[in-house]
Design an enzyme around this catalytic site. Structure first.
Site, PDB file in Angstrom:
ATOM      1  N   CYS A  69      -2.496  -1.531  -3.015  1.00 63.59           N
ATOM      2  CA  CYS A  69      -2.445  -0.462  -2.033  1.00 63.59           C
ATOM      3  C   CYS A  69      -2.306   0.842  -2.816  1.00 63.59           C
ATOM      4  CB  CYS A  69      -1.283  -0.663  -1.072  1.00 63.59           C
ATOM      5  SG  CYS A  69      -1.438   0.322   0.420  1.00 63.59           S
ATOM      6  N   CYS A 110      -5.891  -0.033   3.097  1.00 60.45           N
ATOM      7  CA  CYS A 110      -5.546   1.373   2.886  1.00 60.45           C
ATOM      8  C   CYS A 110      -6.657   2.132   2.165  1.00 60.45           C
ATOM      9  CB  CYS A 110      -4.225   1.480   2.124  1.00 60.45           C
ATOM     10  SG  CYS A 110      -4.114   0.388   0.715  1.00 60.45           S
ATOM     11  N   CYS A 117     -11.020  -1.655  -5.693  1.00 60.25           N
ATOM     12  CA  CYS A 117     -10.748  -2.466  -6.869  1.00 60.25           C
ATOM     13  C   CYS A 117     -12.067  -2.743  -7.555  1.00 60.25           C
ATOM     14  CB  CYS A 117     -10.143  -3.808  -6.480  1.00 60.25           C
ATOM     15  SG  CYS A 117      -8.490  -3.702  -5.869  1.00 60.25           S
TER      16      CYS A 117
END
Length: 135
Positions: free
Chosen positions: A11, A85, A89
């Site tokens: 997050c 959120c 990645c």
């Protein structure tokens, strides 16, 4: 996936949702899963309301610190879970990716964080059931 899978919770600030998810997985899986959490713009401390909400259910987050998401950490994780959120990645072939759409506990009191905590627990329990071999 190895005998001891690794799960990375991500997050942006690594201060609320990802810390609660990591806390639940450590609590529920013990040492059978390697638990990691990180964020692209980590906060200075874990959200106090998240710490309090988790303490209420016997999970201690007071020793946790938000960490910067590193490429190598993501690359060496078997499962990468983002917390809805908008954090990104790196994508690696063969990894399992999940995005859990969860309310943001930032700036909320413990009363608002409790349902988020409970939703995270349910999702972690399902993830853990998926990671454990049948039988």
């Amino acid at each position: 996936m190895t005998d001891k899978p690794s799960v990375l919770f991500v997050c942006v600030h690594n201060a609320g949702r990802s810390q609660m998810a990591a806390g639940w997985l450590r609590h529920l899986a013990g040492d059978t899963v390697e638990v990691r959490s990180a964020g692209s713009a980590p906060a200075d401390t874990v959200n106090p309301a998240a710490v309090q909400a988790m303490r209420e259910v016997g999970v201690d987050l007071t020793d946790q610190t938000p960490k910067l998401l590193e490429y190598a950490t993501a690359e060496s994780s078997d499962v990468i879970v983002t917390m809805g959120c908008g954090d990104t990645c790196p994508v690696f072939p063969g990894k399992r990716y999940e995005d859990w759409k969860l309310d943001d506990p930032a700036g909320q009191g413990v009363e608002a964080v409790r349902p988020i905590r409970d939703e995270i627990r349910a999702r972690v329990e399902q993830l853990l059931a998926d990671l454990r071999p049948a039988g």
